[in-house]
Motif scaffolding. Structure first.
Motif, PDB file in Angstrom:
ATOM      1  N   GLY A   1       1.864 -76.532  27.633  1.00 36.30           N
ATOM      2  CA  GLY A   1       2.651 -77.320  28.575  1.00 36.30           C
ATOM      3  C   GLY A   1       2.036 -77.161  29.954  1.00 36.30           C
ATOM      4  N   ILE A   2       1.897 -78.255  30.666  1.00 30.73           N
ATOM      5  CA  ILE A   2       1.311 -78.217  32.007  1.00 30.73           C
ATOM      6  C   ILE A   2       2.319 -78.850  32.963  1.00 30.73           C
ATOM      7  CG2 ILE A   2      -0.660 -78.866  33.467  1.00 30.73           C
ATOM      8  CD1 ILE A   2      -1.086 -79.236  29.740  1.00 30.73           C
ATOM      9  N   GLY A   3       2.899 -78.041  33.839  1.00 28.80           N
ATOM     10  CA  GLY A   3       3.922 -78.542  34.753  1.00 28.80           C
ATOM     11  C   GLY A   3       3.298 -79.360  35.869  1.00 28.80           C
ATOM     12  N   VAL A   4       3.891 -80.496  36.161  1.00 24.94           N
ATOM     13  CA  VAL A   4       3.417 -81.366  37.241  1.00 24.94           C
ATOM     14  C   VAL A   4       4.617 -81.832  38.073  1.00 24.94           C
ATOM     15  CG1 VAL A   4       1.284 -82.101  36.092  1.00 24.94           C
ATOM     16  CG2 VAL A   4       3.408 -83.368  35.682  1.00 24.94           C
ATOM     17  N   ASP A   5       4.322 -82.641  39.094  1.00 23.03           N
ATOM     18  CA  ASP A   5       5.378 -82.967  40.062  1.00 23.03           C
ATOM     19  C   ASP A   5       6.229 -84.174  39.700  1.00 23.03           C
ATOM     20  OD1 ASP A   5       3.415 -84.857  40.466  1.00 23.03           O
ATOM     21  OD2 ASP A   5       3.241 -84.551  42.627  1.00 23.03           O
ATOM     22  N   SER A   6       5.897 -84.907  38.623  1.00 22.81           N
ATOM     23  CA  SER A   6       6.721 -86.059  38.223  1.00 22.81           C
ATOM     24  C   SER A   6       6.253 -86.568  36.867  1.00 22.81           C
ATOM     25  CB  SER A   6       6.595 -87.200  39.243  1.00 22.81           C
ATOM     26  OG  SER A   6       5.298 -87.757  39.192  1.00 22.81           O
ATOM     27  N   GLY A   7       7.064 -87.454  36.297  1.00 21.98           N
ATOM     28  CA  GLY A   7       6.652 -88.118  35.066  1.00 21.98           C
ATOM     29  C   GLY A   7       5.480 -89.043  35.313  1.00 21.98           C
ATOM     30  N   PHE A   8       5.483 -89.668  36.475  1.00 20.60           N
ATOM     31  CA  PHE A   8       4.370 -90.536  36.854  1.00 20.60           C
ATOM     32  C   PHE A   8       3.061 -89.743  36.837  1.00 20.60           C
ATOM     33  CE2 PHE A   8       1.517 -91.725  40.314  1.00 20.60           C
ATOM     34  CZ  PHE A   8       1.184 -93.023  39.966  1.00 20.60           C
ATOM     35  N   SER A   9       3.053 -88.569  37.479  1.00 20.75           N
ATOM     36  CA  SER A   9       1.838 -87.748  37.491  1.00 20.75           C
ATOM     37  C   SER A   9       1.465 -87.301  36.081  1.00 20.75           C
ATOM     38  CB  SER A   9       2.025 -86.506  38.366  1.00 20.75           C
ATOM     39  OG  SER A   9       2.084 -86.869  39.722  1.00 20.75           O
ATOM     40  N   ALA A  10       2.466 -86.997  35.261  1.00 24.45           N
ATOM     41  CA  ALA A  10       2.182 -86.570  33.882  1.00 24.45           C
ATOM     42  C   ALA A  10       1.430 -87.675  33.142  1.00 24.45           C
ATOM     43  CB  ALA A  10       3.484 -86.227  33.161  1.00 24.45           C
ATOM     44  N   LEU A  11       1.845 -88.918  33.340  1.00 21.42           N
ATOM     45  CA  LEU A  11       1.169 -90.041  32.689  1.00 21.42           C
ATOM     46  C   LEU A  11      -0.229 -90.251  33.276  1.00 21.42           C
ATOM     47  CD1 LEU A  11       4.234 -92.460  32.694  1.00 21.42           C
ATOM     48  CD2 LEU A  11       3.063 -91.671  30.620  1.00 21.42           C
ATOM     49  N   GLU A  12      -0.304 -90.303  34.599  1.00 24.91           N
ATOM     50  CA  GLU A  12      -1.595 -90.599  35.232  1.00 24.91           C
ATOM     51  C   GLU A  12      -2.631 -89.511  34.927  1.00 24.91           C
ATOM     52  OE1 GLU A  12      -1.840 -90.485  39.520  1.00 24.91           O
ATOM     53  OE2 GLU A  12      -4.012 -90.721  39.355  1.00 24.91           O
ATOM     54  N   LEU A  13      -2.240 -88.247  35.091  1.00 28.34           N
ATOM     55  CA  LEU A  13      -3.205 -87.166  34.865  1.00 28.34           C
ATOM     56  C   LEU A  13      -3.621 -87.095  33.396  1.00 28.34           C
ATOM     57  CD1 LEU A  13      -1.959 -84.273  37.205  1.00 28.34           C
ATOM     58  CD2 LEU A  13      -3.519 -86.161  37.718  1.00 28.34           C
ATOM     59  N   SER A  14      -2.708 -87.422  32.488  1.00 30.40           N
ATOM     60  CA  SER A  14      -3.085 -87.423  31.068  1.00 30.40           C
ATOM     61  C   SER A  14      -4.199 -88.436  30.825  1.00 30.40           C
ATOM     62  CB  SER A  14      -1.883 -87.780  30.192  1.00 30.40           C
ATOM     63  OG  SER A  14      -0.894 -86.795  30.292  1.00 30.40           O
ATOM     64  N   LEU A  15      -4.065 -89.621  31.381  1.00 25.35           N
ATOM     65  CA  LEU A  15      -5.112 -90.640  31.212  1.00 25.35           C
ATOM     66  C   LEU A  15      -6.415 -90.157  31.838  1.00 25.35           C
ATOM     67  CD1 LEU A  15      -2.979 -93.832  32.014  1.00 25.35           C
ATOM     68  CD2 LEU A  15      -3.817 -93.117  29.755  1.00 25.35           C
TER      69      LEU A  15
END
Ligand SMILES: *Cc1c(COP(=O)(O)O)cnc(C)c1O
Length: 396
Positions: free
Chosen positions: A82-96
């Motif tokens: 699990g990698i904690g990030v600052d938002s769901g948006f960032s979770a999607l963008e950084l995954s891509l």
């Protein structure tokens, strides 16, 4: 003991929400669309202790609670990292970005989703390609998926909309045939099951949001990526923290997208209650379905309720807008998710013309989200259903 917020006596224990009522009639809605006070009142001691422990340690950035919550949430999902990030948006963008998806490449997602899914695809420079939804589940229609794939396609983002997992068996089979990455947008589906796996364990990588009103919500913005892929995990830890896992050594170019320790501590205190909280939502959904049986609206099928976590309870209603104002006049708040399809939004008109995604367009005029939150009382549900029935001239 008297409840600080509602004034109701006998708030018995931290997890028993039954004694709190959400029906408030003095200058506030009879039934609000969402009420986050109920859940937080019921966990006030745990949350206060979690916050105090962070203040005591003062490890505010990537502190102990972040690592603890990352392991706990990954384990909850049945996934390694699990990698904690600052938002769901960032979770999607950084995954891509972790898969090096960018300009000249296409990413497919559902035409009816929250705008953040599409914004995240564009943020990494890739081109969003929309696929219409299946009218019964409101999720990406797997029958239409294959024809949307081109040589430029790199990834598919199925969205588990409203808390119901997308048709992952079909989607992952098609993705495998074409060598595509599957990134779950699980931002509305914390804890949902699909067969014997949880949302988050169904693709290569998954993105969660901890926006306060989500099934697991922080006291502000937050997000998490989960994956079983060690290399992607290592890249994501760097991407979220300016390319660094060792102070002042920058292996790659990154961003500042970290999950705050305070939020992680609060989320860690709430996580053990998530299944019980989702059960509350399921019971509320079952009650709605029962009470609306003779009213001319279409409810979600309860056959799916074992896996559905009802982030939203969405019905299809004839004369939706008139019904909605009738309800509001009587003090019942509702929502629409989402009133304007993304390809009709001023910012995203290039993504499609009128008529391109007919199921999404048709449902946008009929869908209505009824009050749904942890702690919603039977009384609130019954009164909401009575008000709906009165609009159609029937008794619930
Ligand atoms: C909430 C949500 C997001 C974005 O999450 P944020 O934390 O608000 O950035 C993305 N996709 C879907 C489907 C969501 O519901």
């Amino acid at each position: 003991m008297t409840d600080k917020i509602t004034g109701h006596a006998e708030r018995s224990s931290a997890v028993d929400l039954r004694s709190t009522s959400s029906v408030v009639e003095h200058g506030r809605p009879v039934v609000p669309f969402v009420d986050l006070k109920v859940i937080h009142d019921s966990l006030d001691v745990e949350i206060a202790l979690a916050i105090q422990s962070v203040v005591d340690r003062s490890d505010f950035i990537l502190g102990r609670s972040v690592a603890e919550f990352e392991s706990a949430f990954a384990e909850f999902c049945g996934v390694q990292h699990g990698i904690g990030v600052d938002s769901g948006f960032s979770a999607l963008e950084l995954s891509l970005r972790a898969y090096d998806i960018g300009p000249g490449e296409e990413v497919i997602t559902a035409a009816n989703t929250f705008v953040a899914t599409v914004a995240a695809i564009e943020a990494c420079g890739a081109t969003p390609v929309l696929v219409d939804i299946d009218r019964e589940t409101f999720n990406l229609d797997p029958q239409l998926l294959e024809e949307a794939i081109t040589p430029a396609t790199r990834a598919i983002i199925p969205v588990h909309l409203y808390g119901r997992p997308a048709a992952m068996d079909q989607i992952t089979a098609i993705a495998a045939r074409h060598g595509l990455i599957v990134l779950e947008d699980a931002c509305q589906a914390h804890g949902a099951w699909y067969g014997s796996s949880r949302a988050g364990a169904l693709g290569h990588v998954a993105a969660f949001s901890f926006y306060p009103a989500k099934n697991l919500g922080a006291l502000g913005d937050g997000g998490m990526i989960v994956t079983n892929d060690d290399a992607i995990d290592a890249r994501l830890r760097r991407l979220r923290n300016l390319g660094s896992v060792e102070k002042y050594r920058h292996d790659v170019r990154g961003f500042n997208r970290r999950l705050d320790t305070l939020h992680a501590a609060v989320l860690n205190a709430k996580l053990p209650h998530l299944d019980a909280h989702n059960d509350w939502r399921r019971r509320a959904a079952a009650r709605y379905i029962e009470l609306l049986a003779d009213v001319p609206v279409i409810c979600p099928r309860f056959a799916d309720a074992g896996e559905h976590v009802f982030h939203l309870f969405v019905i299809e209603a004839p004369q939706r807008d008139a019904l909605r104002s009738h309800l509001l006049d009587m003090g019942f708040e509702t929502g629409i998710h989402y009133p304007i399809p993304i390809h009709h939004q001023p910012a995203y008109r290039g993504l499609g013309a009128v008529g391109d995604y007919p199921m999404t367009e048709e449902s946008a005029n009929r869908i209505l989200s009824l009050p749904m939150y942890v702690g919603i009382s039977d009384d609130a549900i019954e009164r909401t259903c009575d008000a709906i029935a009165s609009f159609y001239g029937r008794r619930a």
